[in-house]
Design a protein around this motif. Structure first.
Motif, mmCIF file in Angstrom:
data_model
loop_
_atom_site.group_PDB
_atom_site.id
_atom_site.type_symbol
_atom_site.label_atom_id
_atom_site.label_comp_id
_atom_site.label_asym_id
_atom_site.label_seq_id
_atom_site.Cartn_x
_atom_site.Cartn_y
_atom_site.Cartn_z
ATOM 1 N N GLY A 93 -3.322 15.407 8.745
ATOM 2 C CA GLY A 93 -4.059 14.220 8.320
ATOM 3 C C GLY A 93 -5.097 14.464 7.244
ATOM 4 O O GLY A 93 -5.641 13.534 6.671
ATOM 5 N N TYR A 94 -5.396 15.733 6.935
ATOM 6 C CA TYR A 94 -6.372 16.040 5.882
ATOM 7 C C TYR A 94 -5.738 15.867 4.508
ATOM 8 O O TYR A 94 -4.536 16.044 4.337
ATOM 9 C CB TYR A 94 -6.887 17.481 6.034
ATOM 10 C CG TYR A 94 -7.707 17.682 7.277
ATOM 11 C CD1 TYR A 94 -8.970 17.109 7.398
ATOM 12 C CD2 TYR A 94 -7.222 18.424 8.336
ATOM 13 C CE1 TYR A 94 -9.721 17.279 8.545
ATOM 14 C CE2 TYR A 94 -7.967 18.603 9.487
ATOM 15 C CZ TYR A 94 -9.215 18.029 9.588
ATOM 16 O OH TYR A 94 -9.964 18.189 10.708
ATOM 17 N N SER A 146 -6.734 4.175 13.990
ATOM 18 C CA SER A 146 -6.456 4.774 12.692
ATOM 19 C C SER A 146 -4.995 4.565 12.316
ATOM 20 O O SER A 146 -4.105 4.616 13.173
ATOM 21 C CB SER A 146 -6.755 6.279 12.727
ATOM 22 O OG SER A 146 -6.359 6.890 11.513
ATOM 23 N N TRP A 147 -4.749 4.351 11.032
ATOM 24 C CA TRP A 147 -3.368 4.231 10.576
ATOM 25 C C TRP A 147 -2.658 5.576 10.656
ATOM 26 O O TRP A 147 -1.436 5.633 10.673
ATOM 27 C CB TRP A 147 -3.306 3.665 9.157
ATOM 28 C CG TRP A 147 -3.952 4.537 8.120
ATOM 29 C CD1 TRP A 147 -5.260 4.508 7.721
ATOM 30 C CD2 TRP A 147 -3.337 5.562 7.352
ATOM 31 N NE1 TRP A 147 -5.487 5.458 6.749
ATOM 32 C CE2 TRP A 147 -4.314 6.121 6.496
ATOM 33 C CE3 TRP A 147 -2.031 6.072 7.291
ATOM 34 C CZ2 TRP A 147 -4.054 7.151 5.612
ATOM 35 C CZ3 TRP A 147 -1.777 7.100 6.399
ATOM 36 C CH2 TRP A 147 -2.774 7.626 5.582
ATOM 37 N N LYS A 148 -3.422 6.664 10.723
ATOM 38 C CA LYS A 148 -2.847 7.996 10.906
ATOM 39 C C LYS A 148 -2.655 8.190 12.406
ATOM 40 O O LYS A 148 -3.586 8.518 13.127
ATOM 41 C CB LYS A 148 -3.781 9.078 10.358
ATOM 42 C CG LYS A 148 -4.044 8.982 8.872
ATOM 43 C CD LYS A 148 -5.026 10.067 8.467
ATOM 44 C CE LYS A 148 -5.555 9.849 7.081
ATOM 45 N NZ LYS A 148 -6.556 10.870 6.720
ATOM 46 N N THR A 149 -1.439 7.981 12.876
ATOM 47 C CA THR A 149 -1.184 8.006 14.315
ATOM 48 C C THR A 149 -1.311 9.391 14.924
ATOM 49 O O THR A 149 -1.388 9.532 16.135
ATOM 50 C CB THR A 149 0.219 7.452 14.632
ATOM 51 O OG1 THR A 149 1.191 8.222 13.907
ATOM 52 C CG2 THR A 149 0.332 5.986 14.268
ATOM 53 N N PRO A 180 0.828 -1.193 0.000
ATOM 54 C CA PRO A 180 0.000 0.000 0.000
ATOM 55 C C PRO A 180 0.868 1.252 0.000
ATOM 56 O O PRO A 180 2.053 1.213 0.337
ATOM 57 C CB PRO A 180 -0.844 -0.104 1.262
ATOM 58 C CG PRO A 180 -0.134 -1.071 2.134
ATOM 59 C CD PRO A 180 0.681 -1.955 1.246
ATOM 60 N N ALA A 181 0.238 2.377 -0.390
ATOM 61 C CA ALA A 181 0.920 3.662 -0.464
ATOM 62 C C ALA A 181 0.085 4.713 0.256
ATOM 63 O O ALA A 181 -1.109 4.516 0.497
ATOM 64 C CB ALA A 181 1.118 4.056 -1.925
ATOM 65 N N VAL A 182 0.724 5.806 0.577
ATOM 66 C CA VAL A 182 0.036 6.953 1.171
ATOM 67 C C VAL A 182 0.202 8.113 0.203
ATOM 68 O O VAL A 182 1.317 8.389 -0.260
ATOM 69 C CB VAL A 182 0.630 7.324 2.550
ATOM 70 C CG1 VAL A 182 -0.003 8.597 3.084
ATOM 71 C CG2 VAL A 182 0.434 6.169 3.525
ATOM 72 N N VAL A 183 -0.917 8.774 -0.106
ATOM 73 C CA VAL A 183 -0.885 9.929 -0.998
ATOM 74 C C VAL A 183 -1.406 11.158 -0.253
ATOM 75 O O VAL A 183 -2.276 11.046 0.610
ATOM 76 C CB VAL A 183 -1.715 9.678 -2.277
ATOM 77 C CG1 VAL A 183 -1.066 8.613 -3.142
ATOM 78 C CG2 VAL A 183 -3.140 9.283 -1.941
#
Length: 190
Positions: free
Chosen positions: A42-43, A101-104, A31-34
């Motif tokens: 986080g927005y 959440s994966w966004k810590t 997976p990737a984060v964009v």
């Protein structure tokens, strides 16, 4: 900084920049984060599982007119915010997601300050080196993610004055900031 100091001393996540949807051809791992544009906190940030989802996301980017960054997803146990205010001790905060959440650093997160006696010289080095960017920064934070796969922290980004302060010592931070501004003003006006 990573290029001059080396990836061991200043480990930065491998990030790709795309000026528009036309150039947006991600070729790294999933997976990737964009992230879209200059989004923060986080927005404008999504986890993309595969190239099919990335193609869908690319079509959304086409209507935004914004640039995009993309990077491999790292599973974070927690993240670190390393705070630098010139003339003050470097402070480190650990943020752990309690919402799953994966966004810590977003949603429900538990924030703890690392005691000054336990602040790593490596983290101080990261902050001090980041403060040399752009001709010198008086205020900055380095955000790093503790990668569960490798057990190492990886630098995700460096923030300028939009860093935000922790509620733990807001008065102390504001006093340090005030002293810094007064010092800069006196130096400029004398």
């Amino acid at each position: 900084l990573s290029a001059s100091l080396g990836p061991e001393a200043f480990p930065v996540v491998q990030q790709s920049f795309f000026s528009s949807h036309r150039e947006f051809m991600y070729g790294n791992t999933f997976p990737a984060v964009v992230k879209v544009g200059h989004a923060h906190a986080g927005y404008g940030k999504m986890k993309i599982e595969d190239h099919h989802s990335m193609a869908d996301f690319r079509s959304v980017v086409a209507v935004t007119g914004q640039y995009v960054t993309a990077e491999p997803f790292l599973d974070g146990a927690y993240d670190l915010r390393i705070q630098y205010i010139r003339g003050s001790p470097v402070r480190v905060f650990m943020r752990e997601s309690i919402s799953g959440s994966w966004k810590t650093n977003t949603g429900s997160a538990h924030l703890t300050e690392v005691p000054a006696s336990e602040v790593s010289p490596l983290h101080v080095s990261w902050a001090e080196h980041a403060a040399t960017l752009f001709g010198g920064l008086d205020i900055c934070t380095v955000d790093a993610l503790q990668d569960t796969r490798t057990g190492r922290a990886v630098i995700m980004e460096v923030n300028g004055t939009s860093s935000g302060f922790s509620p733990f010592d807001e008065k102390g931070d504001m006093a340090a900031l005030r002293a810094l501004v007064v010092s800069r003003m006196n130096a400029s006006l004398v």
